[in-house]
Design a protein around this motif. Structure first.
Motif, PDB file in Angstrom:
ATOM      1  N   SER A 106       0.840  -1.203   0.000  1.00 35.47           N
ATOM      2  CA  SER A 106       0.000   0.000   0.000  1.00 35.47           C
ATOM      3  C   SER A 106       0.875   1.252   0.000  1.00 35.47           C
ATOM      4  O   SER A 106       1.868   1.323   0.731  1.00 35.47           O
ATOM      5  CB  SER A 106      -0.905   0.003   1.227  1.00 35.47           C
ATOM      6  N   TRP A 107       0.480   2.228  -0.800  1.00 42.04           N
ATOM      7  CA  TRP A 107       1.203   3.484  -0.925  1.00 42.04           C
ATOM      8  C   TRP A 107       0.263   4.656  -0.680  1.00 42.04           C
ATOM      9  O   TRP A 107      -0.930   4.568  -0.969  1.00 42.04           O
ATOM     10  CB  TRP A 107       1.818   3.629  -2.319  1.00 42.04           C
ATOM     11  N   GLU A 108       0.814   5.730  -0.141  1.00 40.02           N
ATOM     12  CA  GLU A 108       0.116   7.001   0.002  1.00 40.02           C
ATOM     13  C   GLU A 108       0.809   8.039  -0.863  1.00 40.02           C
ATOM     14  O   GLU A 108       2.044   8.094  -0.909  1.00 40.02           O
ATOM     15  CB  GLU A 108       0.117   7.465   1.457  1.00 40.02           C
ATOM     16  N   LEU A 109       0.013   8.846  -1.565  1.00 43.24           N
ATOM     17  CA  LEU A 109       0.544   9.846  -2.488  1.00 43.24           C
ATOM     18  C   LEU A 109       0.037  11.217  -2.077  1.00 43.24           C
ATOM     19  O   LEU A 109      -1.174  11.441  -1.982  1.00 43.24           O
ATOM     20  CB  LEU A 109       0.103   9.534  -3.921  1.00 43.24           C
ATOM     21  N   GLY A 110       0.986  12.116  -1.815  1.00 41.72           N
ATOM     22  CA  GLY A 110       0.644  13.488  -1.473  1.00 41.72           C
ATOM     23  C   GLY A 110       1.665  14.438  -2.072  1.00 41.72           C
ATOM     24  O   GLY A 110       2.520  14.041  -2.869  1.00 41.72           O
ATOM     25  N   ALA A 111       1.565  15.703  -1.691  1.00 43.49           N
ATOM     26  CA  ALA A 111       2.480  16.726  -2.195  1.00 43.49           C
ATOM     27  C   ALA A 111       3.303  17.280  -1.050  1.00 43.49           C
ATOM     28  O   ALA A 111       2.875  17.272   0.111  1.00 43.49           O
ATOM     29  CB  ALA A 111       1.711  17.842  -2.899  1.00 43.49           C
ATOM     30  N   ASP A 112       4.498  17.767  -1.377  1.00 42.31           N
ATOM     31  CA  ASP A 112       5.386  18.355  -0.389  1.00 42.31           C
ATOM     32  C   ASP A 112       4.751  19.593   0.213  1.00 42.31           C
ATOM     33  O   ASP A 112       4.179  20.441  -0.498  1.00 42.31           O
ATOM     34  CB  ASP A 112       6.725  18.707  -1.043  1.00 42.31           C
TER      35      ASP A 112
END
Length: 843
Positions: free
Chosen positions: A802-808
C-alpha cells in the motif's frame, strides 16, 4: 575546451549577417530555477540576450565601466571577463577575443551578447526556440545561482548527500552460539638447507559463545624444537560501558608497552574505535552574504553562513590521524575562495570527559621474567588532551622484581603543535614535540633520559642513559607529491660512550623514474677507543612501468641502490628487475654486492599473491653457496551457504564474513519458496567491498572486522529488470568472529505508477514543477518526484504493498493550495504491476 580552443572557436564564429538584428520579447530561462521576460535581439537563428539581466539572474557580479564596457568575474578560478561593445572585443583572462557585428549590440544602459558566445565562454548549452519565444540555458548547474540552491538544500537537510528515498533498514545484532564456524590459518617455510631450518604455524579458529577461540601450534626450528602451543578466547561486548572486551589465554599485556603473556586482559576500551573522535571549532570572517563549506576527502563535513557582521563559526568533525580539510567560501555574486587546514589527532586520543581502563596479568612468554601485570588508566581532558597513568609490574626469580608506575599527558596546542610527556619510575623520562602546520611541513623532536642502576632492565635498553632524536620533512611544491626533503638526527649516550648519526635525503620523480639521493654520517665516541666518523653518499632509484615501451617492456619495473664512502670507495650496490607474469604472479631478479663480501650475489624471487593462497619462492647464489626457500601461507574458511570450504590468501583468524543468496521473492512473503530463482550477476555491497552473485544467486564476502555493524545492500542498478526493487534498502549486520553470517537478500517484483497533477474545480490546467511524495505504508520508504511541465509524473520501481501519495508541504505553501491524500496498491506480481491514470487535484 582550453583557452586556445576558445579563442579559435570565437575567431571562426559566423561572420556578418546581411540583416540587422531584430528586436523581440522572449522568456529568458535558466533551466527551471529562474526566468524573466526580457527584450532581446534576433540575429538569424541566434539570440542576443541582455547581459545585465542574465548576470543578475545567474548571480554573477558585474559592473559597468567606461564606454559601456561590462566587467564580471567568472568562477571557478576568478577569471576576469570584460566585454567592450564599442571595440567589439572580449577580454577573458589573458586572452583578447574579437567579436562579429551580429554577436554584440550596445543600447542605452544595456549590452546584448550572442548566446553562442556566452555558451563558449561559460560552458553553457543554450536552446533558442523562436516559435515559443524562449531562450533557455539547458543545464545551469555551473552557474552561481544553481550552486547556491544546492548548498541551501543541503543546509535544509542538515545532512550532506542525504537521500530522500530512505527507510528503515534491517538490523542483525551479534549472535552468540555455543560453537559455530571454523577457520584455519597456516604458514610453512621450507629452506633448502634441511628440515631443521623449517618453520610452520597452524591456528584453528571457532566462534564460541560469540567470541573468538583460537588453538594452534608454532615451530621456528623444525622438529629439533618442541612446538609452541597457542590457545586463547577473546570476547567483545560492544554496548557494555564497563567491560567491552576480555581475553583469556595467550595474548599481550595492556598499556603503552605491550608484551606477550599467558593469562588474561580486560578493558572497557572499544574493540574498534569510531573513526570520528569529535569536533574542532573553526571560525573566521568573510564579507556579507558569504557561505563556507568544509570538505575532507571530497566529502562535505561542515557548512555555515556568515552573520550580519560577516563572521562564521562551525565545528568540523575530525578523525584519528591526519585530517587535511579543504574550505571553500562562496560570495553573493559567485566569488569563490579556497584554502585548507590540517588537523592532526593522536591515535591514542579520547573524546572529552571519557574514561578508559585496561588490566592484564599472567605468565611471561620469555625467560627474562616469571610473571607480569599492568594497570592502565586514561582520561580525556578534552578532544585534544589525554592524561594517562598506570603501573607495569614484573616478577623475577633470580633478580629483584621491577615496579614501574607511570604518568603522562599528551595533546595539542592549536592545530599545528602537539606535545607529549611521560615519566616511568625507574625507567625513563620522555618528552616529545611535533610541529605540523600542513601535511607538507613536519618537525619533530623527542628526548629520553633513562634510569641508571636498574639490573637487567626490561623496559629500556641496557646501558643507555640519554637519547635525542630530531626529524624534519618538507614538500616545497604540494602539487608534486613525490618531491620532498627529509632529515634526521639521532644522538645516543650510554655508559660506554656516544653515537651520533644523521641523514639528509630527498625525493623527486621525472618521467616515471623516482630518484632518492641521500647523505648520512655516523660518529662513534668510546671511552676505550678514539672517536671515528664515517660519511656515506647514496642514491636509490625506482623505475615505474613505462606503457610507452609497449605491452611487454612497458610492464617492467626496476630498482637500484648505490652507496659510496668518500675516500674509501663503494660500500654496497644492487640492482633488481621485476615483471608481472600473470594476475597475482610476479617475478623479480637481480644482483647485490657489499664491501667485504666474496663477490656479487644473485637472487631470484617468484611471488604468487592469489586470492586463495600466497607463495614466495626465493633463490640466492653467491659467496660460494646457493640457498633457497619456499614460503606458503593462507587460510581455509567453512562456508555454510554452499556447505563447502573457501580459501583465502590472507589470515582469517578473528575476522568475519557475510554470505547468503539473492533471490526473486515473487509472492513477497519474505522467504525463498520452491520455484523462486536465485539471481546471478547481482552486485552486493558489504561495507567497503562488494561481491557478485554466482549462477545460483550466492554471494560471499570475507575479511570483515567482527563485532562492528557493517552495511549490506543490493546494487539495484545490477538487477535484470528496472521494476525490481530490493526488499530493504540496507541491512546492518554485526559479523561474528571466525565464521560467515548468513543473510539472504530478497528482491521484490515492483511496479510503476503514472498520472497527472492539475487544478481542481474553478481553475483549469495542469501544474508542472510540483513535488510529490510517495510513502510505502508498511516500510515507511519514501520516494520523491517532480511533475513535468505538462503536469504528468512517472515513478518506477515501487515495491509491492500500500502506498500514500501526497504533495510536499513547502510546495503547497508556495502554491497556496491543498491536496487530498491518494492511496493505491502495487500488487505482487512476477511480471510487475503498472498503474496508470492517477490524478492529483490541487485546491
Amino acid at each position: 575546451m582550453n583557452r586556445l580552443g576558445l579563442l579559435l572557436a570565437l575567431v571562426l564564429a559566423p561572420g556578418l549577417q546581411a540583416q540587422a538584428p531584430e528586436r523581440v520579447l522572449v522568456e529568458l530561462q535558466l533551466g527551471r530555477i529562474a526566468s524573466r521576460t526580457v527584450e532581446a535581439y534576433r540575429a538569424g537563428e541566434d539570440a542576443l540576450v541582455p547581459l545585465g539581466v542574465f548576470f543578475e539572474l545567474a548571480e554573477l557580479r558585474a559592473t559597468r565601466g567606461a564606454n559601456g564596457a561590462l566587467e564580471a568575474i567568472v568562477q571557478p578560478g576568478n577569471v576576469p571577463l570584460r566585454i567592450e561593445p564599442a571595440s567589439q572585443i572580449i577580454r577573458f583572462g589573458k586572452e583578447r577575443i574579437p567579436l562579429g557585428r551580429d554577436e554584440v549590440f550596445a543600447a542605452p544602459g544595456e549590452t546584448y551578447l550572442s548566446t553562442a558566445v556566452l555558451g563558449r565562454l561559460l560552458r553553457l548549452d543554450w536552446a533558442v526556440s523562436w516559435a515559443d519565444l524562449q531562450v533557455t540555458v539547458i543545464d545551469p548547474d555551473q552557474l552561481p545561482i544553481a550552486r547556491r540552491i544546492r548548498r541551501e538544500a543541503m543546509l535544509g537537510a542538515r545532512l550532506p548527500g542525504a537521500s530522500v528515498n530512505s527507510f528503515a533498514a534491517l538490523r542483525l545484532g551479534l549472535e552468540r552460539p555455543r560453537v559455530n564456524g571454523m577457520v584455519l590459518d597456516y604458514s610453512l617455510l621450507t629452506p633448502t638447507t634441511g628440515i631443521d631450518g623449517a618453520a610452520y604455524s597452524t591456528l584453528l579458529g571457532l566462534d564460541v559463545f560469540g567470541g573468538s577461540f583460537a588453538l594452534g601450534l608454532t615451530s621456528q626450528n623444525g622438529p629439533s624444537e618442541a612446538p609452541r602451543t597457542e590457545a586463547s578466547w577473546n570476547g567483545v561486548w560492544r554496548e557494555n560501558r564497563w567491560v567491552s572486551q576480555m581475553r583469556v589465554g595467550d595474548g599481550f599485556a595492556t598499556g603503552p608497552r605491550g608484551r606477550s603473556l599467558r593469562g588474561f586482559s580486560v578493558s572497557n576500551s572499544p574493540f574498534a574505535r569510531p573513526s570520528v573522535l569529535g569536533n574542532v571549532p573553526f571560525a573566521g570572517e568573510l564579507g556579507a552574504g558569504w557561505t563556507i563549506e568544509a570538505y575532507r576527502g571530497g566529502r562535505i563535513v561542515g557548512f555555515d553562513s556568515v552573520n550580519a557582521l560577516g563572521q562564521f563559526s562551525f565545528d568540523v568533525p575530525v578523525q584519528y590521524g591526519e585530517n587535511p580539510v579543504d574550505f571553500v567560501a562562496y560570495g553573493p555574486f559567485g566569488e569563490i575562495r579556497e584554502f585548507n587546514r590540517t588537523y592532526r589527532v593522536r591515535s591514542d586520543g579520547l573524546p572529552a570527559r571519557s574514561f578508559e581502563y585496561a588490566a592484564s596479568a599472567g605468565e611471561c612468554r620469555t625467560d627474562r621474567c616469571g610473571a607480569t601485570a599492568n594497570l592502565d588508566l586514561r582520561y580525556g581532558l578534552s578532544n585534544r588532551w589525554v592524561a594517562r597513568a598506570g603501573m607495569d609490574q614484573f616478577w623475577r626469580d633470580s633478580l629483584d622484581n621491577l615496579s614501574h608506575p607511570y604518568v603522562g599527558v599528551a595533546g595539542s596546542i592549536g592545530n599545528a603543535l602537539s606535545l607529549e610527556t611521560e615519566l616511568v619510575a625507574d625507567a625513563v623520562l620522555r618528552g616529545a614535540v611535533r610541529f605540523e602546520p600542513t601535511i607538507n611541513l613536519q618537525l619533530q623532536a623527542e628526548m629520553f633520559r633513562f634510569a641508571r642502576g636498574v639490573a637487567d632492565p626490561l623496559l629500556t635498553p641496557i646501558g643507555r642513559e640519554r637519547q635525542f632524536t630530531l626529524n624534519a620533512f618538507f614538500r616545497p611544491v604540494p602539487q608534486f607529491g613525490a618531491t620532498y626533503l627529509e632529515a634526521g638526527l639521532d644522538r645516543i649516550a650510554g655508559s660506554g660512550g656516544e653515537i651520533t648519526s644523521g641523514r639528509l635525503g630527498g625525493s623527486t620523480q621525472v618521467a616515471g623514474v623516482r630518484l632518492l639521493p641521500a647523505v648520512r654520517f655516523q660518529r662513534i665516541s668510546s671511552l676505550a677507543a678514539q672517536a671515528t666518523t664515517q660519511t656515506f653518499l647514496s642514491l636509490n632509484t625506482f623505475v615505474l612501468p613505462q606503457p610507452s615501451l609497449g605491452p611487454t617492456l612497458g610492464l617492467f619495473t626496476a630498482r637500484t641502490s648505490l652507496e659510496i664512502e668518500p675516500g674509501v670507495g663503494a660500500s654496497s650496490a644492487s640492482g633488481y628487475l621485476g615483471v608481472p607474469l600473470l594476475r597475482g604472479l610476479r617475478a623479480e631478479t637481480g644482483l647485490s654486492w657489499y664491501r667485504g663480501g666474496r663477490g656479487a650475489t644473485f637472487s631470484f624471487m617468484l611471488a604468487a599473491e592469489l586470492p586463495t593462497v600466497r607463495s614466495y619462492t626465493t633463490v640466492t647464489a653467491g659467496n660460494g653457496q646457493t640457498l633457497g626457500s619456499q614460503y606458503v601461507s593462507g587460510s581455509a574458511i567453512y562456508n555454510p551457504s554452499r556447505s563447502g570450504v573457501d580459501f583465502s590468501g590472507t589470515a582469517a583468524l578473528e575476522r568475519g564474513g557475510v554470505t547468503g543468496k539473492v533471490y526473486l521473492d515473487e509472492n513477497s512473503n519474505g522467504r525463498q519458496d520452491p520455484g523462486e530463482p536465485g539471481l546471478p550477476e547481482v552486485r552486493v555491497i558489504v561495507g567497503p567491498t562488494f561481491s557478485f552473485t554466482d549462477s545460483n544467486g550466492v554471494y560471499r564476502v570475507w575479511d570483515i572486522l567482527p563485532y562492528e555493524p557493517t552495511s549490506v545492500m543490493v546494487d539495484s542498478t545490477t538487477l535484470a529488470s528496472p521494476l525490481w526493487v530490493p526488499a530493504f534498502g540496507m541491512a546492518s549486520v554485526e559479523p561474528s568472529p571466525n565464521r560467515y553470517r548468513r543473510l539472504d537478500l530478497a528482491v521484490l517484483p515492483g511496479g510503476v505508477a503514472e498520472g497527472t497533477v492539475s487544478w481542481g474545480a474553478g481553475r483549469a490546467g495542469a501544474v508542472g514543477g510540483v513535488t510529490l511524495v510517495f510513502k510505502h505504508v508498511e516500510s515507511g520508504e519514501q520516494r520523491v518526484v517532480t511533475t513535468f511541465s505538462d503536469g504528468s509524473f512517472y515513478v518506477m520501481g515501487l515495491r509491492p504493498g500500500s502506498w500514500e501519495l501526497g504533495a510536499d508541504s513547502r510546495c503547497l505553501e508556495t502554491l497556496g493550495a491543498t491536496v487530498e491524500m491518494q492511496r493505491f496498491v502495487i500488487a505482487a506480481s512476477a511480471e510487475g504491476t503498472a498503474l496508470e491514470g492517477l490524478k492529483v487535484e490541487l485546491r
